[in-house]
Structures are given as structure tokens and as C-alpha cells.
Design an enzyme around this catalytic site. Structure first.
Site, PDB file in Angstrom:
ATOM      1  CE1 TYR A 149      23.251   3.093  49.320  1.00  0.00           C
ATOM      2  CE2 TYR A 149      22.259   0.852  48.954  1.00  0.00           C
ATOM      3  CZ  TYR A 149      22.966   1.748  49.411  1.00  0.00           C
ATOM      4  OH  TYR A 149      23.989   1.372  49.553  1.00  0.00           O
ATOM      5  CE1 TYR A 150      20.045  -1.755  49.367  1.00  0.00           C
ATOM      6  CE2 TYR A 150      18.433  -1.084  50.751  1.00  0.00           C
ATOM      7  CZ  TYR A 150      19.049  -1.531  49.944  1.00  0.00           C
ATOM      8  OH  TYR A 150      20.645  -2.184  51.614  1.00  0.00           O
TER       9      TYR A 150
ATOM     10  CG  PHE B 269      24.264  -8.322  38.251  1.00  0.00           C
ATOM     11  CD1 PHE B 269      23.299  -9.433  37.113  1.00  0.00           C
ATOM     12  CD2 PHE B 269      25.261  -9.427  38.485  1.00  0.00           C
ATOM     13  CE1 PHE B 269      23.528 -10.235  37.111  1.00  0.00           C
ATOM     14  CE2 PHE B 269      25.143  -9.789  38.747  1.00  0.00           C
ATOM     15  CZ  PHE B 269      24.394 -11.349  37.730  1.00  0.00           C
TER      16      PHE B 269
ATOM     17  CB  CYS C 143      21.203  -9.453  54.701  1.00  0.00           C
ATOM     18  SG  CYS C 143      22.301  -9.172  56.131  1.00  0.00           S
TER      19      CYS C 143
ATOM     20  N   GLY D 132      22.474  -9.626  46.297  1.00  0.00           N
ATOM     21  CA  GLY D 132      23.513 -11.052  46.595  1.00  0.00           C
ATOM     22  C   GLY D 132      23.534 -10.863  48.469  1.00  0.00           C
TER      23      GLY D 132
ATOM     24  CG  ASP E 236     -16.319  15.062  25.538  1.00  0.00           C
ATOM     25  OD1 ASP E 236     -15.610  13.929  26.465  1.00  0.00           O
ATOM     26  OD2 ASP E 236     -17.297  13.781  24.898  1.00  0.00           O
TER      27      ASP E 236
ATOM     28  CE  LYS F 260      27.377  -3.592  50.760  1.00  0.00           C
ATOM     29  NZ  LYS F 260      26.347  -2.699  50.831  1.00  0.00           N
TER      30      LYS F 260
ATOM     31  CB  THR G 171      -5.367   4.747  27.033  1.00  0.00           C
ATOM     32  OG1 THR G 171      -5.317   5.170  28.496  1.00  0.00           O
ATOM     33  CG2 THR G 171      -5.117   6.094  26.134  1.00  0.00           C
TER      34      THR G 171
ATOM     35  CG  ASN H 238      -0.439   4.101  38.027  1.00  0.00           C
ATOM     36  OD1 ASN H 238      -0.029   4.575  38.841  1.00  0.00           O
ATOM     37  ND2 ASN H 238      -1.757   4.494  36.848  1.00  0.00           N
TER      38      ASN H 238
END
Length: 436
Positions: free
Chosen positions: A255-256, A261, A267, A264, A30, A323, A86, A213
Site C-alpha cells: 500500500y505505501y 509524491f 496524521c 501529507g 574458480d 489525496k 562485487t 537489501n
């Protein structure tokens, strides 16, 4: 191993202490003489649980030393781990000047070094930084990247107040490098830690920390907006989110979390609009929730732009329900694409094994005949007829037959994949993925 650690702030001090605890010989570097003196005196330069004891033990055993002498540190180590700051600039850009300066200093020192040297960037940096560091070191040292030295990305996942625990118990260890020798060194360095090791391209490794993050920030903001709505409705937001978090099949799962894309169906769009409207009535600001539908619409625009960029006019859609395995066309983003392209004069043909007027019934049939009757005339029953006549083939859902058909696509045809029908494929030649 012999390790030099550049930057004795939060990440650097913890890294010094923990690598020494693992039995390695560590030199901390340092420009701040006070930090160097503190460590050489067996004291931590920061407040962190157990860090004082770790450093005191390392100094006593002779496995930790600190210095301001960069040349001495590099000459007496096999691996240099860069942990300098940074910081953000005023415009939000990340200031990488400290990283590049340290790389220049290391490069000056390896000019006269015969042994192979690995430079590890542990700081949070934007994709492309490792490549830039390699070029800087080559330019200053006159040595060849991969042949004489290696550069690697190795992001940290340390939280303040639990950093020592996090060092020994990370979710995973990320190694991003083009150098086989550096990869081997880092794999050996982290072998004692019980966590999976992912070996990635440098740019992928660099992107991991930013993605993590931002995902954490997204979750906090989401929970806060839901909590604000709950409070105004007289609902306990903590109880709601506690139960939401118990769902590890969909809510807290991969899963998500697969880029692709737009969403839709009957829901998601409806319920996003519904909750935003309720928040509006309650005078609760929900910037994150309000951004969901515009962001979703942008993904449709990206898909359209990919078609425009081909310069071709004859387009086939394989799958246009929202889907695979369903005949639900309500709020399908594929239908939005189809209608836009029709309006711009494109010649379209459609194939979806789950959609034909003879099979449809109820709401789905009513939607097709009542809202988009002009699309029914574009439907084809033979997938080969559809692809043979097309210049551009859009894969709109993950029906297994679409993966099998890839081998039949001609080189003069362009495939636009919105779902990653084959996870091994990336954008190349006549194949274009929307996010890969």
C-alpha cells in the site's frame, strides 16, 4: 542443460549443487585450486546446511565437476552463470572488475564457439552492468549480442545458513534480459521451482536486489529505533512491533510502497514530529526517523524542479487535497507547491471537485480561509477551463476524472504526474512522471 558456474564462493557453490540436484550437468569454475579440489572430492568449500551432501551426490553421479580451465567450461556449457564477488570500495562504490574480467574470459572462449551462449549475472550489480557486460563480450569475441549470445540478470535471494532452502523456495525468480532466447532458457531452467517468474528489463532486474537489501536494512533500523524509544518509556518493543507486523493491510503490504509524491494530511507529519520530539526528550538518537520529514520535503522540491525545468509559467493543478476522495488540505504537499510557485510569480489555476467554499465546513473550511485564503481565488469549478488555459498541468491526486482528461491534453502542454494516474505511462515527450 549444461551449465558453467563462475565463482565457487557462497552463491556459486550453492548454485552448482542445486542445479545439479535438478538434473543439470554443472561445471564449477574458480581460480582457487583448493576450492576446485574440494568440490571434485565431493566436499563443500563453505559451511552450509546440506551442501556437503548435495555436492557429494552430484560428484558421484557425474553431474558436478570443477575446474580452473575457463575455456573448457564455456565450450562444454550452454549457459555461464557468473557468481563472483562485487565488493565495496572505500568510497562505497561497487567494484565490478571481477564481473568484467570473467566476461572478458568468457568472450575469449566463445570466439570459436558456433552455438549460442547465454551469460547470466547472478552477482549483485548496479543497474547498467548487464549492458556493459554485453558490450565487453561483443568487443572481445567479435560476436553480436542477442544474435550470437545473450546476457541476463538473475539476482539470487539466498540467506546464509538457509541457502539450500532459499534456493528451492525463493519469493520469486527474476529474469532481466533483452534476449528472447536467453529468457526462454532461464525460464526453462527455473520451471521446477515453485515461485512466480518476473521477466523484466535488465536495469529493473539489477535494481531489485539492491532495493530488497536496502529495504531489509531500513526495517531493521526502524525496528531498532522504535525499540530504543520503547525501552526508555518502559514499553516492550517486541510486543509493539509484533502487533504492528500483524497489519497486512497497510504495514506489511504494497500500500505505501509505490513511488510518488510527498506524504501529507493531518496524521503522518504530525505523528512523525511528535515521536521525534519524544525521542529527543528521552535522549534517544533516531537518525532514521529524523530523516523522514527532510526526505519528504525533498520530494516536494523535486516536483517544483520539474515545473521549473519546463520553462513555462501558466500552471494548472488538478487535485490539491493530499489525496483523492478527501477535502483535507492540512499539511498537503500540494499546497506547499502552490504557495512556492505563487511566490515565484507563476500564474496558477486550481481544480479539485472535492474542494469548494460552498462544500467545505469545520476544520477544513477554517484551514482554507484562515491559513491559505489567497488560494481560494485560484479555484475553478470547470476542469476544462483550467486545462485549456494552462501550459503545464500538474496531476496531484488519483481522482478518476483526471485519468479520463489525459486524452484532451494538447501536445504543446506538459503533464507533470505526481501520482501515476495511468500506470501504463512513463516519462515521454510531453508527459513527465515524478518517479517513472
Amino acid at each position: 542443460m549444461k551449465i558453467s558456474v563462475f565463482g565457487l564462493g557462497y552463491v556459486g557453490a550453492v548454485s552448482c549443487a542445486c542445479f545439479a540436484k535438478s538434473g543439470h550437468h554443472v561445471i564449477g569454475v574458480d581460480v582457487n585450486q583448493k576450492k576446485v579440489d574440494l568440490i571434485n572430492g565431493g566436499n563443500s568449500p563453505i559451511v552450509e546446511k546440506d551442501l556437503d551432501e548435495y555436492i557429494a551426490e552430484g560428484v558421484k553421479k557425474g553431474t558436478i565437476k570443477a575446474t580452473t580451465d575457463i575455456h573448457r567450461a564455456v565450450q562444454n556449457s550452454d549457459i555461464s552463470i557468473v557468481c563472483v564477488g562485487t565488493p565495496s570500495q572505500i568510497n562505497g562504490n561497487i567494484d565490478l572488475s571481477y564481473i568484467y574480467r570473467v566476461c572478458e574470459d568468457i568472450a575469449e572462449s566463445i570466439k570459436t564457439k558456433d552455438a549460442y551462449h547465454t551469460v547470466v549475472i547472478r552477482s549483485t550489480v548496479v543497474p547498467g552492468t548487464i549492458e556493459e557486460c554485453a558490450q565487453i563480450i561483443e568487443g572481445v569475441s567479435g560476436k553480436k549480442h542477442i544474435e550470437d549470445f545473450g546476457v541476463a540478470s538473475n539476482p539470487e535471494f539466498l540467506r546464509e545458513s538457509t541457502a539450500i532452502y532459499d534456493f528451492w523456495n525463493p519469493p520469486y525468480t527474476i529474469i532481466g534480459t533483452n534476449s528472447p532466447k536467453s529468457e526462454e532458457q532461464l525460464e526453462e531452467l527455473y520451471r521446477p521451482i515453485d515461485a512466480p517468474i518476473f521477466k523484466l528489463k535488465p536495469e529493473e532486474s539489477e535494481m531489485i536486489k539492491y532495493t530488497n537489501n536496502n529495504f531489509h536494512a531500513l526495517k531493521i533500523t526502524f525496528a531498532n529505533e522504535i525499540g530504543n524509544i520503547c525501552k526508555e518509556l518502559g514499553v516492550d518493543g517486541h510486543k509493539v512491533m509484533e502487533v504492528v507486523s500483524r497489519d497486512t493491510k497497510l504495514n506489511l503490504s504494497p500500500y505505501y510502497l509505490k513511488p510518488g509524491f510527498a506524504f501529507g494530511g493531518s496524521c503522518l507529519p504530525k505523528d512523525v514530529r511528535g515521536l521525534n520530539y519524544r525521542a529527543q526528550l528521552l535522549d534517544v538518537s533516531t537518525p532514521l526517523l529524523n530523516s523522514l520529514l527532510p526526505s519528504n520535503a525533498y520530494q516536494v522540491q523535486r516536483g517544483l524542479q520539474m515545473v521549473y525545468d519546463t520553462g513555462k509559467k501558466k500552471v494548472a493543478f488538478l487535485g490539491f487535497a493530499f489525496k483523492a476522495g478527501t477535502d483535507d488540505l492540512r499539511e498537503s504537499p500540494m499546497v506547499d507547491m502552490i504557495e512556492t510557485l505563487l511566490g515565484k510569480g507563476y500564474s496558477l489555476s486550481l481544480y479539485d471537485n472535492n474542494i469548494s467554499l460552498s462544500k467545505l465546513m469545520g476544520k477544513n473550511k477554517d484551514y482554507l480561509t484562515g491559513h491559505i485564503p489567497h488560494i481560494t481565488r485560484l479555484l475553478k469549478d470547470d476542469i476544462h477551463e483550467v486545462i485549456n488555459d494552462a501550459e503545464v498541468i500538474i496531476i496531484g491526486n488519483k481522482a478518476p476524472e483526471f485519468r479520463e482528461i489525459l486524452s484532451e491534453i494538447r501536445p504543446d502542454q506538459t503533464i507533470i504526474d505526481l501520482v501515476r494516474i495511468d500506470k501504463e505511462k512513463v516519462t515521454n515527450e510531453n508527459y513527465v512522471g515524478i518517479c517513472w
